[in-house]
Design an enzyme around this catalytic site. Structure first.
Site, mmCIF file in Angstrom:
data_model
loop_
_atom_site.group_PDB
_atom_site.id
_atom_site.type_symbol
_atom_site.label_atom_id
_atom_site.label_comp_id
_atom_site.label_asym_id
_atom_site.label_seq_id
_atom_site.Cartn_x
_atom_site.Cartn_y
_atom_site.Cartn_z
ATOM 1 C CE1 TYR A 131 11.627 18.652 31.205
ATOM 2 C CE2 TYR A 131 11.963 19.314 28.929
ATOM 3 C CZ TYR A 131 12.062 19.925 30.331
ATOM 4 O OH TYR A 131 12.446 20.740 30.891
ATOM 5 C CD GLU B 41 10.336 21.974 33.572
ATOM 6 O OE1 GLU B 41 9.951 21.558 34.542
ATOM 7 O OE2 GLU B 41 11.728 21.727 33.090
#
Ligand code: ADP
Ligand code: MG
Length: 250
Positions: free
Chosen positions: A125, A213
């Site tokens: 991530y 993101e």
């Protein structure tokens, strides 16, 4: 302003960020052609079909009319048409859309990048956003790729790495290396991750973004680092400086 995954990936690619390649399609026939082209471009014979909606959680989400998920794998060219048909025109409900869901008008036909090889593919991530309290940008990273960061923050907050960027000097080499190292990467993959973080940060700064993101960032079995998903939020107040980006509004 929120843009679609396929637009976000094109934007990032323009800044040298490596991405899972894909071609956007609006019909099942176009999707099949896109898959053929991708096969020629990248050699892939598996394809990922991804609903383009302004919401995440597509992989686990369901198309109301057909029961298909919003991200599906097609393991041959023949599967691309029917599987695209089961997504296109449908209403996709994910944990982020609310029960009414969102209509799917486009899908991204993408190359499969989870192919086997010397090492296991691994998801990470990575995000960049403004830390309002500190008044500077922060890079957040985690080894728990593919999971909602909110869940990681709740259950295993120690697995979230944060690196704040001093606005006066910008992102420093040691900071990118520190993040990559804390993710447990080494050798070629570590180098690739450092490059990835730098390109991503440059894109973030140059587009007046409010949030990037990338979930997941993938380390492929041959140690490439690629954006498999991309969520890009552009700052509405900065958009007047970016007429080209304004055209991406859907
Ligand atoms: P969303 O976040 O909206 O669910 P993603 O693009 O992150 O959409 O995809 C969801 C999941 O699908 C990823 O976390 C990944 O595990 C899986 N996935 C995506 N591409 C592939 C692929 N080529 N092969 C196998 N799994 C994939
Ligand atoms: Mg995702």
């Amino acid at each position: 302003m929120n843009i679609h995954e396929y637009q976000a990936k094109e934007l990032l690619k323009g800044y040298g960020v490596k991405i899972q390649e894909g071609i956007v399609a609006e019909t099942a026939a176009d999707a099949t052609n896109a898959a053929k082209k991708l096969n020629e471009m990248t050699g892939t014979s598996w394809f990922v079909l991804k609903a383009q909606i302004h919401a995440g959680g597509r992989g686990k989400g369901q198309v109301q009319e057909t029961g298909s998920n919003g991200v599906v794998l097609a393991k041959s060219l023949d599967e691309v048409g029917p599987k695209s048909d089961a997504i296109l025109g449908g209403t996709l409900v994910t944990h982020q859309t609310g029960p009414e869901g969102k209509k799917v008008n486009k899908i991204l036909v993408a190359q499969d990048v989870y192919y086997p090889g010397d090492s296991e593919p691994k998801e990470y991530y990575l995000s960049i956003l403004l830390d309002r309290a500190k008044g500077c940008n922060v890079i957040m990273a985690s080894t728990e790729g593919g999971m909602d960061i909110e869940t990681v923050a709740e259950e295993t907050p120690e697995k979230i790495i944060k690196e704040w960027i001093d606005p006066a000097v910008g992102l420093q080499g040691f900071q990118a290396r520190k993040v990559a190292f804390q993710l447990g990467l080494e050798g070629q993959a570590l180098k690739e991750m450092v490059k990835f973080i730098f390109s991503l940060y440059k894109a973030y700064e140059n587009t007046d973004a409010s949030q990037f993101e990338i979930n997941p960032v993938l380390k492929t079995s041959d140690n490439q680092i690629l954006a498999v998903d991309a969520k890009v939020n552009l700052d509405d107040n900065g958009l007047f400086r970016h007429k080209d980006l304004l055209a991406l509004r859907d």
